[in-house]
Scaffold this active site. Structure first.
Site, mmCIF file in Angstrom:
data_model
loop_
_atom_site.group_PDB
_atom_site.id
_atom_site.type_symbol
_atom_site.label_atom_id
_atom_site.label_comp_id
_atom_site.label_asym_id
_atom_site.label_seq_id
_atom_site.Cartn_x
_atom_site.Cartn_y
_atom_site.Cartn_z
ATOM 1 N N THR A 71 -18.160 -9.153 -20.897
ATOM 2 C CA THR A 71 -18.878 -9.006 -22.166
ATOM 3 C C THR A 71 -18.160 -9.782 -23.271
ATOM 4 O O THR A 71 -18.789 -10.499 -24.062
ATOM 5 C CB THR A 71 -18.939 -7.508 -22.555
ATOM 6 O OG1 THR A 71 -19.341 -6.752 -21.404
ATOM 7 C CG2 THR A 71 -19.899 -7.269 -23.696
ATOM 8 N N HIS A 130 -21.451 -12.834 -11.403
ATOM 9 C CA HIS A 130 -20.426 -11.984 -10.785
ATOM 10 C C HIS A 130 -20.247 -12.363 -9.312
ATOM 11 O O HIS A 130 -19.528 -11.686 -8.587
ATOM 12 C CB HIS A 130 -20.836 -10.506 -10.853
ATOM 13 C CG HIS A 130 -20.679 -9.884 -12.211
ATOM 14 N ND1 HIS A 130 -19.570 -10.080 -12.996
ATOM 15 C CD2 HIS A 130 -21.485 -9.041 -12.911
ATOM 16 C CE1 HIS A 130 -19.709 -9.395 -14.127
ATOM 17 N NE2 HIS A 130 -20.860 -8.768 -14.097
ATOM 18 N N ARG A 152 -8.588 -9.633 -14.417
ATOM 19 C CA ARG A 152 -7.948 -8.480 -15.043
ATOM 20 C C ARG A 152 -7.111 -7.751 -14.006
ATOM 21 O O ARG A 152 -7.411 -7.792 -12.817
ATOM 22 C CB ARG A 152 -9.046 -7.548 -15.592
ATOM 23 C CG ARG A 152 -8.528 -6.408 -16.429
ATOM 24 C CD ARG A 152 -9.679 -5.557 -16.971
ATOM 25 N NE ARG A 152 -9.167 -4.577 -17.923
ATOM 26 C CZ ARG A 152 -9.893 -3.629 -18.487
ATOM 27 N NH1 ARG A 152 -11.185 -3.542 -18.206
ATOM 28 N NH2 ARG A 152 -9.348 -2.767 -19.324
ATOM 29 N N SER A 160 -11.865 1.079 -15.214
ATOM 30 C CA SER A 160 -13.020 0.704 -16.024
ATOM 31 C C SER A 160 -14.313 0.869 -15.215
ATOM 32 O O SER A 160 -15.322 1.378 -15.709
ATOM 33 C CB SER A 160 -12.853 -0.744 -16.499
ATOM 34 O OG SER A 160 -13.920 -1.124 -17.323
ATOM 35 N N ARG A 288 -15.660 0.631 -23.942
ATOM 36 C CA ARG A 288 -15.047 1.937 -23.714
ATOM 37 C C ARG A 288 -13.744 2.020 -24.488
ATOM 38 O O ARG A 288 -13.714 2.480 -25.604
ATOM 39 C CB ARG A 288 -14.848 2.164 -22.201
ATOM 40 C CG ARG A 288 -14.483 3.593 -21.826
ATOM 41 C CD ARG A 288 -14.241 3.725 -20.338
ATOM 42 N NE ARG A 288 -13.113 2.925 -19.887
ATOM 43 C CZ ARG A 288 -11.848 3.355 -19.805
ATOM 44 N NH1 ARG A 288 -11.567 4.602 -20.125
ATOM 45 N NH2 ARG A 288 -10.878 2.552 -19.387
ATOM 46 N N GLY A 290 -11.130 -0.809 -24.156
ATOM 47 C CA GLY A 290 -10.710 -2.173 -24.475
ATOM 48 C C GLY A 290 -9.202 -2.293 -24.593
ATOM 49 O O GLY A 290 -8.704 -2.959 -25.500
#
Ligand code: A3P
Length: 322
Positions: A71, A130, A152, A160, A288, A290
Protein backbone atom coordinates in the site's frame (compact mmCIF):
# COMPACT_ATOMS: atom_id res chain seq x y z
CA UNK A 1 -10.10 -14.05 -31.34
CA UNK A 2 -12.93 -12.44 -29.36
CA UNK A 3 -15.12 -15.54 -29.78
CA UNK A 4 -12.58 -17.81 -28.19
CA UNK A 5 -12.33 -15.77 -24.96
CA UNK A 6 -15.42 -17.05 -23.10
CA UNK A 7 -14.30 -20.59 -23.75
CA UNK A 8 -10.93 -19.78 -22.21
CA UNK A 9 -12.69 -18.36 -19.16
CA UNK A 10 -14.67 -21.55 -18.67
CA UNK A 11 -11.51 -23.52 -19.15
CA UNK A 12 -9.83 -21.45 -16.43
CA UNK A 13 -12.68 -22.00 -13.96
CA UNK A 14 -12.60 -25.75 -14.60
CA UNK A 15 -8.86 -25.77 -14.19
CA UNK A 16 -9.07 -23.85 -10.88
CA UNK A 17 -11.50 -26.35 -9.36
CA UNK A 18 -9.25 -29.23 -10.41
CA UNK A 19 -6.23 -27.84 -8.51
CA UNK A 20 -5.18 -29.09 -5.02
CA UNK A 21 -7.24 -27.28 -2.35
CA UNK A 22 -6.22 -26.16 1.15
CA UNK A 23 -8.94 -24.86 3.45
CA UNK A 24 -6.90 -24.32 6.61
CA UNK A 25 -7.02 -20.58 6.03
CA UNK A 26 -10.77 -20.41 5.67
CA UNK A 27 -12.59 -18.39 4.42
CA UNK A 28 -9.62 -17.88 2.06
CA UNK A 29 -9.33 -20.96 -0.13
CA UNK A 30 -5.84 -21.77 -1.32
CA UNK A 31 -5.09 -23.69 -4.50
CA UNK A 32 -1.71 -24.97 -5.60
CA UNK A 33 -0.97 -23.56 -9.03
CA UNK A 34 2.34 -24.05 -10.84
CA UNK A 35 3.91 -25.16 -7.57
CA UNK A 36 2.69 -22.19 -5.52
CA UNK A 37 -0.21 -21.91 -3.03
CA UNK A 38 -2.38 -19.05 -4.19
CA UNK A 39 -5.62 -17.50 -3.04
CA UNK A 40 -8.31 -19.02 -5.25
CA UNK A 41 -9.80 -15.58 -5.74
CA UNK A 42 -6.79 -14.45 -7.81
CA UNK A 43 -6.35 -17.56 -9.92
CA UNK A 44 -8.45 -16.79 -12.97
CA UNK A 45 -6.83 -13.33 -13.00
CA UNK A 46 -3.40 -14.92 -12.78
CA UNK A 47 -4.15 -17.30 -15.64
CA UNK A 48 -5.61 -14.51 -17.77
CA UNK A 49 -2.60 -12.30 -17.03
CA UNK A 50 -0.23 -15.10 -17.98
CA UNK A 51 -2.09 -15.62 -21.19
CA UNK A 52 -3.16 -12.19 -22.36
CA UNK A 53 -1.22 -9.44 -20.57
CA UNK A 54 1.09 -7.58 -22.92
CA UNK A 55 3.89 -5.95 -20.98
CA UNK A 56 5.73 -2.95 -22.40
CA UNK A 57 9.36 -1.98 -21.80
CA UNK A 58 8.08 1.30 -20.32
CA UNK A 59 5.94 -0.44 -17.66
CA UNK A 60 6.86 -0.15 -14.01
CA UNK A 61 5.78 -3.16 -12.00
CA UNK A 62 5.47 -2.92 -8.22
CA UNK A 63 5.92 -6.42 -6.83
CA UNK A 64 5.54 -7.66 -3.28
CA UNK A 65 4.60 -10.55 -1.07
CA UNK A 66 1.32 -9.57 0.63
CA UNK A 67 1.64 -7.48 3.82
CA UNK A 68 5.17 -6.26 3.10
CA UNK A 69 4.34 -2.61 2.39
CA UNK A 70 2.46 -2.76 -0.91
CA UNK A 71 0.00 0.00 0.00
CA UNK A 72 2.78 2.37 0.97
CA UNK A 73 4.86 1.59 -2.12
CA UNK A 74 1.85 2.13 -4.36
CA UNK A 75 1.14 5.50 -2.77
CA UNK A 76 4.77 6.66 -3.04
CA UNK A 77 5.24 5.47 -6.63
CA UNK A 78 1.90 6.90 -7.77
CA UNK A 79 2.46 10.28 -6.10
CA UNK A 80 5.98 10.45 -7.55
CA UNK A 81 5.03 9.51 -11.07
CA UNK A 82 2.02 11.85 -11.29
CA UNK A 83 3.46 14.80 -9.33
CA UNK A 84 3.34 17.18 -12.28
CA UNK A 85 -0.36 16.50 -12.81
CA UNK A 86 -1.66 16.73 -9.23
CA UNK A 87 -1.27 19.43 -6.62
CA UNK A 88 -0.77 18.29 -3.05
CA UNK A 89 -3.69 20.45 -1.93
CA UNK A 90 -6.13 18.46 -4.03
CA UNK A 91 -4.61 15.04 -4.57
CA UNK A 92 -6.28 11.80 -5.74
CA UNK A 93 -4.80 10.07 -2.68
CA UNK A 94 -7.09 12.24 -0.54
CA UNK A 95 -10.07 10.43 -2.07
CA UNK A 96 -8.70 7.14 -3.33
CA UNK A 97 -7.02 4.25 -1.61
CA UNK A 98 -3.56 3.58 -3.12
CA UNK A 99 -4.92 0.24 -4.35
CA UNK A 100 -7.38 2.17 -6.49
CA UNK A 101 -4.56 4.23 -7.99
CA UNK A 102 -2.33 1.31 -8.99
CA UNK A 103 -4.14 -1.78 -10.31
CA UNK A 104 -3.22 -5.27 -9.08
CA UNK A 105 -2.62 -7.27 -12.24
CA UNK A 106 -3.56 -10.58 -10.58
CA UNK A 107 -6.94 -9.18 -9.58
CA UNK A 108 -8.07 -7.01 -12.46
CA UNK A 109 -7.09 -9.60 -15.05
CA UNK A 110 -9.97 -11.64 -13.64
CA UNK A 111 -12.09 -9.42 -15.89
CA UNK A 112 -11.08 -9.34 -19.54
CA UNK A 113 -12.69 -5.91 -19.77
CA UNK A 114 -10.30 -4.50 -17.15
CA UNK A 115 -7.43 -6.28 -18.83
CA UNK A 116 -8.22 -4.55 -22.10
CA UNK A 117 -8.43 -1.23 -20.22
CA UNK A 118 -4.84 -1.68 -19.05
CA UNK A 119 -3.96 -2.68 -22.57
CA UNK A 120 -5.00 0.72 -23.86
CA UNK A 121 -3.62 2.78 -20.95
CA UNK A 122 -0.97 5.30 -21.88
CA UNK A 123 2.72 5.06 -20.98
CA UNK A 124 4.24 4.77 -18.50
CA UNK A 125 1.94 2.29 -16.80
CA UNK A 126 2.22 1.64 -13.08
CA UNK A 127 0.97 -1.86 -12.26
CA UNK A 128 1.32 -4.06 -9.20
CA UNK A 129 1.46 -7.78 -8.55
CA UNK A 130 1.71 -10.27 -5.70
CA UNK A 131 2.77 -13.04 -8.08
CA UNK A 132 6.08 -14.74 -7.41
CA UNK A 133 8.59 -14.08 -10.18
CA UNK A 134 8.20 -17.65 -11.48
CA UNK A 135 4.49 -17.09 -12.17
CA UNK A 136 4.81 -13.70 -13.89
CA UNK A 137 3.48 -13.54 -17.44
CA UNK A 138 6.26 -14.33 -19.92
CA UNK A 139 5.77 -10.92 -21.49
CA UNK A 140 6.80 -9.26 -18.21
CA UNK A 141 9.78 -11.57 -17.75
CA UNK A 142 10.95 -10.96 -21.29
CA UNK A 143 10.22 -7.32 -22.04
CA UNK A 144 12.83 -5.77 -19.77
CA UNK A 145 10.37 -3.51 -17.94
CA UNK A 146 11.44 -2.18 -14.55
CA UNK A 147 10.47 -3.97 -11.35
CA UNK A 148 10.27 -2.41 -7.90
CA UNK A 149 10.16 -4.97 -5.12
CA UNK A 150 9.41 -4.32 -1.47
CA UNK A 151 10.27 -6.96 1.11
CA UNK A 152 9.78 -7.16 4.86
CA UNK A 153 11.09 -9.14 7.80
CA UNK A 154 9.18 -12.47 7.75
CA UNK A 155 8.04 -12.50 11.41
CA UNK A 156 6.45 -9.06 11.12
CA UNK A 157 4.95 -10.03 7.75
CA UNK A 158 3.29 -13.06 9.34
CA UNK A 159 1.88 -10.99 12.20
CA UNK A 160 0.53 -8.43 9.75
CA UNK A 161 -1.05 -11.21 7.67
CA UNK A 162 -2.71 -12.75 10.71
CA UNK A 163 -4.36 -9.47 11.67
CA UNK A 164 -5.38 -8.84 8.07
CA UNK A 165 -6.88 -12.31 7.95
CA UNK A 166 -8.94 -11.45 11.01
CA UNK A 167 -10.38 -8.52 9.05
CA UNK A 168 -11.20 -10.77 6.10
CA UNK A 169 -13.04 -13.12 8.47
CA UNK A 170 -15.01 -10.26 10.04
CA UNK A 171 -15.76 -8.55 6.74
CA UNK A 172 -17.08 -11.80 5.29
CA UNK A 173 -19.40 -12.18 8.25
CA UNK A 174 -17.60 -15.25 9.56
CA UNK A 175 -16.54 -15.76 13.12
CA UNK A 176 -13.75 -18.29 13.22
CA UNK A 177 -10.31 -16.70 13.20
CA UNK A 178 -7.42 -19.05 12.55
CA UNK A 179 -5.28 -19.45 15.70
CA UNK A 180 -1.95 -17.66 15.34
CA UNK A 181 -0.07 -20.92 15.99
CA UNK A 182 -1.83 -22.58 13.07
CA UNK A 183 -1.00 -19.76 10.68
CA UNK A 184 2.58 -19.88 11.96
CA UNK A 185 2.83 -23.54 10.93
CA UNK A 186 1.30 -22.84 7.52
CA UNK A 187 3.70 -19.92 7.02
CA UNK A 188 6.69 -22.16 7.86
CA UNK A 189 5.33 -24.75 5.39
CA UNK A 190 4.88 -22.19 2.58
CA UNK A 191 1.09 -22.65 2.63
CA UNK A 192 0.15 -18.99 2.32
CA UNK A 193 -1.38 -16.76 -0.35
CA UNK A 194 1.47 -16.16 -2.88
CA UNK A 195 3.28 -19.19 -1.46
CA UNK A 196 6.60 -19.13 0.35
CA UNK A 197 7.79 -15.71 1.46
CA UNK A 198 11.38 -16.91 0.98
CA UNK A 199 10.85 -18.21 -2.55
CA UNK A 200 9.00 -14.99 -3.35
CA UNK A 201 11.73 -12.67 -2.23
CA UNK A 202 14.48 -14.84 -3.74
CA UNK A 203 12.76 -14.97 -7.12
CA UNK A 204 13.01 -11.20 -7.45
CA UNK A 205 16.43 -11.07 -5.77
CA UNK A 206 17.78 -13.50 -8.36
CA UNK A 207 16.37 -11.37 -11.15
CA UNK A 208 18.07 -8.35 -9.59
CA UNK A 209 21.44 -10.09 -9.50
CA UNK A 210 21.09 -11.59 -12.97
CA UNK A 211 19.80 -8.48 -14.73
CA UNK A 212 21.59 -5.44 -13.28
CA UNK A 213 19.47 -2.28 -13.28
CA UNK A 214 16.18 -4.11 -13.73
CA UNK A 215 15.01 -4.43 -10.12
CA UNK A 216 14.94 -1.86 -7.35
CA UNK A 217 14.90 -3.70 -4.04
CA UNK A 218 13.36 -1.88 -1.11
CA UNK A 219 13.04 -3.06 2.47
CA UNK A 220 10.05 -1.99 4.54
CA UNK A 221 12.23 -1.44 7.61
CA UNK A 222 14.70 0.76 5.71
CA UNK A 223 11.82 2.76 4.25
CA UNK A 224 10.50 3.44 7.75
CA UNK A 225 13.95 4.45 8.93
CA UNK A 226 14.68 6.76 6.01
CA UNK A 227 11.57 7.43 3.90
CA UNK A 228 13.24 10.32 2.09
CA UNK A 229 16.18 8.14 1.05
CA UNK A 230 13.81 5.44 -0.24
CA UNK A 231 11.76 8.01 -2.14
CA UNK A 232 14.87 9.47 -3.75
CA UNK A 233 15.94 6.03 -5.00
CA UNK A 234 12.40 5.31 -6.16
CA UNK A 235 12.16 8.52 -8.20
CA UNK A 236 15.57 7.96 -9.78
CA UNK A 237 14.76 4.36 -10.64
CA UNK A 238 11.43 5.36 -12.15
CA UNK A 239 13.25 7.78 -14.42
CA UNK A 240 11.83 10.93 -12.82
CA UNK A 241 14.44 12.11 -10.28
CA UNK A 242 13.63 15.22 -8.26
CA UNK A 243 14.95 18.40 -9.82
CA UNK A 244 16.94 21.02 -7.90
CA UNK A 245 13.89 23.24 -7.93
CA UNK A 246 11.67 20.45 -6.56
CA UNK A 247 14.19 19.80 -3.82
CA UNK A 248 14.30 23.52 -3.02
CA UNK A 249 10.53 23.80 -2.60
CA UNK A 250 10.30 20.52 -0.67
CA UNK A 251 8.41 18.27 -3.09
CA UNK A 252 9.93 15.03 -1.72
CA UNK A 253 8.87 15.96 1.81
CA UNK A 254 5.33 16.68 0.55
CA UNK A 255 5.19 13.19 -0.97
CA UNK A 256 6.58 11.51 2.14
CA UNK A 257 4.00 13.32 4.30
CA UNK A 258 1.12 12.62 1.93
CA UNK A 259 1.99 8.89 1.96
CA UNK A 260 2.86 8.60 5.63
CA UNK A 261 1.13 5.92 7.66
CA UNK A 262 -0.66 8.45 9.86
CA UNK A 263 -1.94 10.54 6.98
CA UNK A 264 -3.13 7.66 4.79
CA UNK A 265 -4.68 5.87 7.75
CA UNK A 266 -6.61 8.96 8.85
CA UNK A 267 -7.92 9.49 5.31
CA UNK A 268 -8.92 5.81 5.10
CA UNK A 269 -10.68 5.87 8.46
CA UNK A 270 -12.61 9.00 7.50
CA UNK A 271 -13.86 7.35 4.32
CA UNK A 272 -14.06 3.78 5.46
CA UNK A 273 -15.72 2.12 2.48
CA UNK A 274 -15.39 -1.27 0.85
CA UNK A 275 -12.71 -1.77 -1.78
CA UNK A 276 -10.70 -4.60 -3.31
CA UNK A 277 -10.14 -7.49 -3.25
CA UNK A 278 -13.63 -8.31 -4.35
CA UNK A 279 -15.20 -5.51 -2.30
CA UNK A 280 -14.43 -7.47 0.86
CA UNK A 281 -11.86 -5.23 2.48
CA UNK A 282 -12.42 -1.71 3.73
CA UNK A 283 -10.11 1.23 3.13
CA UNK A 284 -8.88 1.18 6.72
CA UNK A 285 -8.01 -2.57 6.59
CA UNK A 286 -4.70 -1.72 4.95
CA UNK A 287 -3.45 0.29 7.92
CA UNK A 288 -2.79 -1.26 11.29
CA UNK A 289 0.41 -0.37 13.19
CA UNK A 290 2.93 0.44 10.49
CA UNK A 291 5.84 -0.41 12.77
CA UNK A 292 8.82 -2.75 13.06
CA UNK A 293 9.00 -5.54 15.63
CA UNK A 294 5.35 -6.24 16.47
CA UNK A 295 6.25 -9.95 16.21
CA UNK A 296 7.44 -9.69 19.81
CA UNK A 297 3.79 -9.43 20.87
CA UNK A 298 2.78 -12.61 19.03
CA UNK A 299 5.64 -15.10 18.69
CA UNK A 300 7.16 -17.12 21.51
CA UNK A 301 10.99 -17.09 21.63
CA UNK A 302 10.92 -20.64 20.20
CA UNK A 303 8.70 -19.62 17.29
CA UNK A 304 10.89 -16.60 16.58
CA UNK A 305 13.97 -18.78 16.59
CA UNK A 306 12.39 -21.30 14.27
CA UNK A 307 11.42 -18.63 11.74
CA UNK A 308 14.81 -16.91 11.98
CA UNK A 309 16.44 -20.27 11.36
CA UNK A 310 14.37 -20.92 8.24
CA UNK A 311 15.16 -17.43 6.97
CA UNK A 312 18.88 -17.87 7.59
CA UNK A 313 18.92 -21.25 5.83
CA UNK A 314 16.91 -20.10 2.82
CA UNK A 315 18.93 -16.92 2.31
CA UNK A 316 22.32 -18.45 2.98
CA UNK A 317 24.81 -17.52 0.29
CA UNK A 318 22.43 -15.21 -1.56
CA UNK A 319 23.80 -11.93 -0.23
CA UNK A 320 20.30 -10.94 0.93
CA UNK A 321 19.29 -10.42 4.55
CA UNK A 322 15.78 -9.82 5.88
P1 A3P B 1 1.12 -3.87 9.96
O1 A3P B 1 0.00 -4.86 9.89
O2 A3P B 1 2.36 -4.47 10.56
O3 A3P B 1 0.75 -2.60 10.61
P2 A3P B 1 0.45 -4.29 2.49
O4 A3P B 1 0.29 -2.87 2.11
O5 A3P B 1 1.47 -5.02 1.67
O6 A3P B 1 -0.84 -4.98 2.61
O7 A3P B 1 1.12 -4.28 3.95
C1 A3P B 1 0.37 -3.83 5.04
C2 A3P B 1 1.33 -3.39 6.13
O8 A3P B 1 1.89 -2.12 5.78
C3 A3P B 1 0.59 -3.18 7.44
O9 A3P B 1 1.54 -3.50 8.46
C4 A3P B 1 0.26 -1.71 7.38
O10 A3P B 1 -0.02 -1.12 8.62
C5 A3P B 1 1.52 -1.15 6.76
N1 A3P B 1 1.34 0.14 6.08
C6 A3P B 1 0.33 0.52 5.27
N2 A3P B 1 0.51 1.76 4.83
C7 A3P B 1 1.67 2.20 5.36
C8 A3P B 1 2.39 3.43 5.27
N3 A3P B 1 1.94 4.47 4.57
N4 A3P B 1 3.54 3.53 5.94
C9 A3P B 1 4.02 2.49 6.66
N5 A3P B 1 3.38 1.30 6.81
C10 A3P B 1 2.22 1.16 6.14
Amino acid sequence: TEESLPTDQEFHHDLVSSLPLEEGMSPVRLRKYQGVWMSEYFLVGTMNAQRYFKARPTDILLASYPKCGTTWLKALAFATMTRIRHSFACHPLHRLNPHECVPLLDEISGSLESLSEIDTASDPRLISTHLPFSLLPESIKGCGCRLIYVCREPKDTLVSRWHYHGKIVTNMGKSEVIPFEKMFDMFCDDIMPSGSIWEHVLGYWNEKTQTPGRVLFLKYEEMLEDPMGALTRLAEFMGCPFTEEELRVGVPAEIVNLCSFGNLRDLAVQQNRRISPGGIMTTESYYRKGAVGDWRNHLSPEMAEKLDQITATKLQGTGLTL
